[in-house]
Design a protein around this motif. Structure first.
Motif, PDB file in Angstrom:
ATOM      1  N   ALA A  53       0.846  -1.194   0.000  1.00 42.49           N
ATOM      2  CA  ALA A  53       0.000   0.000   0.000  1.00 42.49           C
ATOM      3  C   ALA A  53       0.881   1.243   0.000  1.00 42.49           C
ATOM      4  O   ALA A  53       1.909   1.293   0.672  1.00 42.49           O
ATOM      5  N   TYR A  54       0.487   2.250  -0.765  1.00 43.64           N
ATOM      6  CA  TYR A  54       1.136   3.556  -0.710  1.00 43.64           C
ATOM      7  C   TYR A  54       0.214   4.598  -1.333  1.00 43.64           C
ATOM      8  O   TYR A  54      -0.770   4.269  -1.998  1.00 43.64           O
ATOM      9  N   ALA A  55       0.530   5.839  -1.100  1.00 45.62           N
ATOM     10  CA  ALA A  55      -0.181   6.967  -1.693  1.00 45.62           C
ATOM     11  C   ALA A  55       0.787   7.672  -2.638  1.00 45.62           C
ATOM     12  O   ALA A  55       1.794   7.087  -3.048  1.00 45.62           O
ATOM     13  N   GLY A  56       0.503   8.924  -2.984  1.00 46.65           N
ATOM     14  CA  GLY A  56       1.456   9.642  -3.810  1.00 46.65           C
ATOM     15  C   GLY A  56       0.919  10.942  -4.364  1.00 46.65           C
ATOM     16  O   GLY A  56      -0.285  11.100  -4.570  1.00 46.65           O
ATOM     17  N   HIS A  57       1.842  11.869  -4.566  1.00 46.62           N
ATOM     18  CA  HIS A  57       1.546  13.074  -5.321  1.00 46.62           C
ATOM     19  C   HIS A  57       1.840  12.794  -6.786  1.00 46.62           C
ATOM     20  O   HIS A  57       2.980  12.512  -7.162  1.00 46.62           O
ATOM     21  N   GLN A  58       0.830  12.875  -7.620  1.00 46.85           N
ATOM     22  CA  GLN A  58       0.983  12.638  -9.051  1.00 46.85           C
ATOM     23  C   GLN A  58       0.806  13.967  -9.778  1.00 46.85           C
ATOM     24  O   GLN A  58      -0.275  14.550  -9.758  1.00 46.85           O
ATOM     25  N   PHE A  59       1.909  14.449 -10.356  1.00 43.72           N
ATOM     26  CA  PHE A  59       1.936  15.767 -10.989  1.00 43.72           C
ATOM     27  C   PHE A  59       1.432  16.844 -10.027  1.00 43.72           C
ATOM     28  O   PHE A  59       0.710  17.756 -10.406  1.00 43.72           O
ATOM     29  N   GLY A  60       1.823  16.703  -8.760  1.00 47.24           N
ATOM     30  CA  GLY A  60       1.513  17.703  -7.749  1.00 47.24           C
ATOM     31  C   GLY A  60       0.210  17.504  -7.016  1.00 47.24           C
ATOM     32  O   GLY A  60      -0.029  18.178  -6.007  1.00 47.24           O
ATOM     33  N   SER A  61      -0.642  16.611  -7.485  1.00 41.34           N
ATOM     34  CA  SER A  61      -1.939  16.376  -6.839  1.00 41.34           C
ATOM     35  C   SER A  61      -1.880  15.114  -5.991  1.00 41.34           C
ATOM     36  O   SER A  61      -1.431  14.062  -6.469  1.00 41.34           O
ATOM     37  N   PHE A  62      -2.352  15.213  -4.764  1.00 41.37           N
ATOM     38  CA  PHE A  62      -2.239  14.084  -3.847  1.00 41.37           C
ATOM     39  C   PHE A  62      -3.358  13.074  -4.072  1.00 41.37           C
ATOM     40  O   PHE A  62      -4.540  13.421  -4.160  1.00 41.37           O
ATOM     41  N   VAL A  63      -2.954  11.802  -4.179  1.00 44.16           N
ATOM     42  CA  VAL A  63      -3.887  10.685  -4.282  1.00 44.16           C
ATOM     43  C   VAL A  63      -3.676   9.835  -3.033  1.00 44.16           C
ATOM     44  O   VAL A  63      -2.603   9.244  -2.862  1.00 44.16           O
ATOM     45  N   PRO A  64      -4.638   9.740  -2.133  1.00 40.50           N
ATOM     46  CA  PRO A  64      -4.411   9.101  -0.831  1.00 40.50           C
ATOM     47  C   PRO A  64      -4.231   7.602  -0.880  1.00 40.50           C
ATOM     48  O   PRO A  64      -3.695   7.027   0.060  1.00 40.50           O
ATOM     49  N   GLN A  65      -4.693   6.947  -1.941  1.00 43.74           N
ATOM     50  CA  GLN A  65      -4.464   5.505  -2.046  1.00 43.74           C
ATOM     51  C   GLN A  65      -4.114   5.128  -3.481  1.00 43.74           C
ATOM     52  O   GLN A  65      -4.910   5.308  -4.396  1.00 43.74           O
ATOM     53  N   LEU A  66      -2.916   4.590  -3.636  1.00 46.75           N
ATOM     54  CA  LEU A  66      -2.473   4.035  -4.905  1.00 46.75           C
ATOM     55  C   LEU A  66      -2.167   2.561  -4.672  1.00 46.75           C
ATOM     56  O   LEU A  66      -3.039   1.726  -4.708  1.00 46.75           O
ATOM     57  N   GLY A  67      -0.930   2.232  -4.385  1.00 47.03           N
ATOM     58  CA  GLY A  67      -0.567   0.850  -4.083  1.00 47.03           C
ATOM     59  C   GLY A  67      -0.198   0.069  -5.330  1.00 47.03           C
ATOM     60  O   GLY A  67      -0.309   0.531  -6.466  1.00 47.03           O
ATOM     61  N   ASP A  68       0.278  -1.153  -5.101  1.00 46.64           N
ATOM     62  CA  ASP A  68       0.699  -2.036  -6.194  1.00 46.64           C
ATOM     63  C   ASP A  68      -0.521  -2.538  -6.940  1.00 46.64           C
ATOM     64  O   ASP A  68      -1.166  -3.509  -6.531  1.00 46.64           O
ATOM     65  N   GLY A  69      -0.836  -1.894  -8.049  1.00 45.06           N
ATOM     66  CA  GLY A  69      -2.013  -2.279  -8.811  1.00 45.06           C
ATOM     67  C   GLY A  69      -1.758  -3.349  -9.843  1.00 45.06           C
ATOM     68  O   GLY A  69      -2.710  -3.945 -10.364  1.00 45.06           O
ATOM     69  N   ARG A  70      -0.488  -3.595 -10.163  1.00 45.06           N
ATOM     70  CA  ARG A  70      -0.166  -4.652 -11.127  1.00 45.06           C
ATOM     71  C   ARG A  70       1.181  -5.295 -10.797  1.00 45.06           C
ATOM     72  O   ARG A  70       1.883  -5.781 -11.679  1.00 45.06           O
ATOM     73  N   ALA A  71       1.535  -5.257  -9.535  1.00 46.79           N
ATOM     74  CA  ALA A  71       2.815  -5.831  -9.109  1.00 46.79           C
ATOM     75  C   ALA A  71       2.642  -6.513  -7.764  1.00 46.79           C
ATOM     76  O   ALA A  71       1.765  -6.154  -6.972  1.00 46.79           O
ATOM     77  N   LEU A  72       3.479  -7.490  -7.512  1.00 41.51           N
ATOM     78  CA  LEU A  72       3.484  -8.202  -6.236  1.00 41.51           C
ATOM     79  C   LEU A  72       4.911  -8.364  -5.747  1.00 41.51           C
ATOM     80  O   LEU A  72       5.814  -8.733  -6.522  1.00 41.51           O
ATOM     81  N   LEU A  73       5.115  -8.071  -4.462  1.00 37.60           N
ATOM     82  CA  LEU A  73       6.382  -8.385  -3.811  1.00 37.60           C
ATOM     83  C   LEU A  73       6.356  -9.874  -3.491  1.00 37.60           C
ATOM     84  O   LEU A  73       5.634 -10.313  -2.596  1.00 37.60           O
ATOM     85  N   LEU A  74       7.110 -10.632  -4.255  1.00 35.75           N
ATOM     86  CA  LEU A  74       7.067 -12.088  -4.141  1.00 35.75           C
ATOM     87  C   LEU A  74       7.867 -12.594  -2.946  1.00 35.75           C
ATOM     88  O   LEU A  74       7.446 -13.515  -2.246  1.00 35.75           O
ATOM     89  N   ALA A  75       9.040 -11.989  -2.706  1.00 39.86           N
ATOM     90  CA  ALA A  75       9.905 -12.448  -1.631  1.00 39.86           C
ATOM     91  C   ALA A  75      10.989 -11.421  -1.374  1.00 39.86           C
ATOM     92  O   ALA A  75      11.310 -10.608  -2.245  1.00 39.86           O
ATOM     93  N   GLU A  76      11.553 -11.460  -0.162  1.00 43.05           N
ATOM     94  CA  GLU A  76      12.764 -10.708   0.155  1.00 43.05           C
ATOM     95  C   GLU A  76      13.907 -11.716   0.226  1.00 43.05           C
ATOM     96  O   GLU A  76      13.889 -12.631   1.053  1.00 43.05           O
ATOM     97  N   ILE A  77      14.873 -11.516  -0.632  1.00 44.01           N
ATOM     98  CA  ILE A  77      15.966 -12.478  -0.763  1.00 44.01           C
ATOM     99  C   ILE A  77      17.200 -11.966  -0.044  1.00 44.01           C
ATOM    100  O   ILE A  77      17.602 -10.808  -0.211  1.00 44.01           O
ATOM    101  N   LEU A  78      17.798 -12.829   0.751  1.00 46.57           N
ATOM    102  CA  LEU A  78      19.067 -12.527   1.408  1.00 46.57           C
ATOM    103  C   LEU A  78      20.176 -13.098   0.532  1.00 46.57           C
ATOM    104  O   LEU A  78      20.371 -14.311   0.467  1.00 46.57           O
ATOM    105  N   ALA A  79      20.876 -12.228  -0.170  1.00 46.83           N
ATOM    106  CA  ALA A  79      21.873 -12.663  -1.143  1.00 46.83           C
ATOM    107  C   ALA A  79      23.078 -13.275  -0.450  1.00 46.83           C
ATOM    108  O   ALA A  79      23.469 -12.837   0.641  1.00 46.83           O
ATOM    109  N   PRO A  80      23.692 -14.284  -1.049  1.00 49.75           N
ATOM    110  CA  PRO A  80      24.862 -14.927  -0.445  1.00 49.75           C
ATOM    111  C   PRO A  80      26.002 -13.955  -0.169  1.00 49.75           C
ATOM    112  O   PRO A  80      26.719 -14.094   0.820  1.00 49.75           O
TER     113      PRO A  80
END
Length: 472
Positions: free
Chosen positions: A71-98
């Motif tokens: 979840a996140y919000a954002g200013h888009q071209f200066g105008s605030f949008v209170p809810q945006l978020g990952d609309g076409r993406a997923l955080l699949l995993a956090e990887i601890l690299a060797p």
């Protein structure tokens, strides 16, 4: 299999939505970043096989995956949008690299989420290949950036204004996907508890030596100043510097309508949605500071909302211009062969840029040509260059090895808009050889390679791409 630790997914439920990717019809591997896979501890043989491709497409999930949409919000071209978020993406995993480090693995174009806002959650082939090429080129140039692990065709079509287009998914790797807009999301809801959790999570992950929320802000200011100076030194225009597209880590993220300048002008704009030049080339430092001010505002409940808190946050923001100026000066000094600093260097650089702008000279070819004497050929009025070169040669007489400095600072090749357009046009027909060739050339941007000489050429008048699109 990689070692993983879902630290973000352990935060409270209001930070994200748990959602699985939507399966696709016929996944086919288009590109795979073998060195990156190995660095992450993912077996590249497995990743290129049926199981790995199925995972990259979102059809099957390994046991170590914990998919979430942030979840996140954002200013888009200066105008605030209170809810945006990952609309076409997923955080699949956090990887601890060797070799050390924690990295997000994200699938972009993996289907609808609760944040899709009537979108289809998909991506088409063009923007996927564009981000793959440009992000990997940025990494090769030495600019902090998200990375491309793989591109997969879905065997499905997506519908855009242009009609039916081939679908694709990008597997993206980043230090994190925490954005300025992530902080704005909780600040807008006056959720101070979540804001404090997010700030501590971000500080510990990216700036462990920083002291509290104020230290986090100061560190983010310094990181963004360095990043934008890098962009400027290569003629890069992000194109859509909304606060939801600014990673607090200081990495370049979200390569939508981005572009590299051909004919230089400080007011250059490529993005089709930037109708008033808000994110023009020369405006990027101002916008970065504006975005950082939104981060400071979001963090005020943790820094202190009284006058003392505002003054402390303002002082942190005041560090942006000195940091930007120092980084910019060092970058551009190297581009003209200067390893040391002297009075007058800044004016020397600015004079060259002003003459390039008046002449419409090619940004990359001018700077790369300084080392071999071909830079003057990029000026319609050679006398304009020659007059500048008198002072430049006098300044170079005080340097030990300016040629080596210039060669290390100025790439022979950048991801030019018209070359990317050619790659995408070929890929739509199923031909990936142009992609492979351009990717190989961009992976060693500072090397002189005669077999790739054409990729250094500026576009002809009928090849020039003057508008770029985000592809959503």
């Amino acid at each position: 299999m990689p070692q993983t630790d879902p630290s973000y997914a352990r935060l409270p439920a209001r930070f994200f939505a748990r959602v699985a990717p939507v399966a696709v019809a016929d996944p086919q591997l288009l590109a795979l970043n073998l060195p990156l896979a190995e660095a992450l501890g993912i077996d590249p043989v497995w990743l290129a096989g049926a199981e790995g491709v199925s995972m990259l497409a979102g059809n099957t999930l390994p046991g170590w995956a914990t998919p979430i949409a942030q979840a996140y919000a954002g200013h888009q071209f200066g105008s605030f949008v209170p809810q945006l978020g990952d609309g076409r993406a997923l955080l699949l995993a956090e990887i601890l690299a060797p070799g050390g480090g924690r990295f997000d693995l994200v699938l972009k174009g993996s289907g609808q989420t609760p944040f899709s806002r009537r979108g289809d959650g998909r991506a088409w082939l063009g923007p996927v290949l564009r981000e793959y090429l440009v992000s990997e080129a940025m990494a090769a140039l030495g600019v902090p950036t998200t990375r491309a692990l793989a591109a997969v065709a879905t065997g499905e079509v997506v519908w855009r204004e242009e009609g039916a287009l081939p679908g694709a998914i990008l597997a993206r790797v980043a230090a994190s996907h925490i954005r300025v807009g992530t902080f704005e999301y909780f600040a807008a809801r006056r959720d101070t508890k979540a804001l404090a959790l997010l700030a501590e999570h971000t500080r510990a992950r990216h700036f462990p030596l920083a002291d509290g929320a104020l230290g986090l802000l100061a560190s983010a200011v310094a990181a963004q100043a360095r990043l934008v100076s890098d962009w400027m030194s290569f003629g890069f225009i992000h194109g859509v510097m909304n606060t939801d597209n600014m990673a607090v880590s200081g990495e370049t993220i979200d390569y939508g309508p981005c572009a590299f300048i051909d004919a230089y002008h400080p007011d250059r704009v490529f993005s089709s949605i930037d109708r008033h030049g808000r994110y023009a080339y020369a405006q990027q430092p101002n916008v970065a500071l504006w975005n950082l001010a939104q981060l400071a505002s979001a963090l005020l409940p943790l820094i202190g909302e009284g006058e003392a808190g505002v003054e402390a946050a303002s002082a942190a923001l005041d560090g942006f211009w000195p940091a930007l100026s120092a980084a910019w000066s060092a970058r551009f000094a190297a581009k003209i062969g200067l390893a040391s600093a002297r009075t007058g260097d800044h004016a020397l650089i600015e004079t060259l840029l002003a003459r390039m702008a008046r002449q419409g000279s090619d940004f990359t070819r001018v700077f790369h040509g300084l080392a071999d004497g071909s830079a003057r050929d990029e000026f319609a009025d050679r006398a304009a260059f020659d007059a500048w070169a008198v002072d430049w040669h006098a300044r170079l007489s005080h340097e030990q090895d300016p040629q080596a400095v210039m060669r290390a600072a100025n790439p022979a090749r950048i991801p030019r808009n018209h070359r990317i357009a050619e790659v995408i046009a070929a890929a739509v027909t199923g031909e990936m050889a142009p992609f492979a060739r351009l990717h190989a050339a961009l992976s060693v941007p500072y090397e002189e390679r005669p077999e790739w000489a054409d990729l250094s050429d500026a576009p002809a008048a009928d090849e020039a791409v003057t508008r770029t699109y985000c592809g959503t």
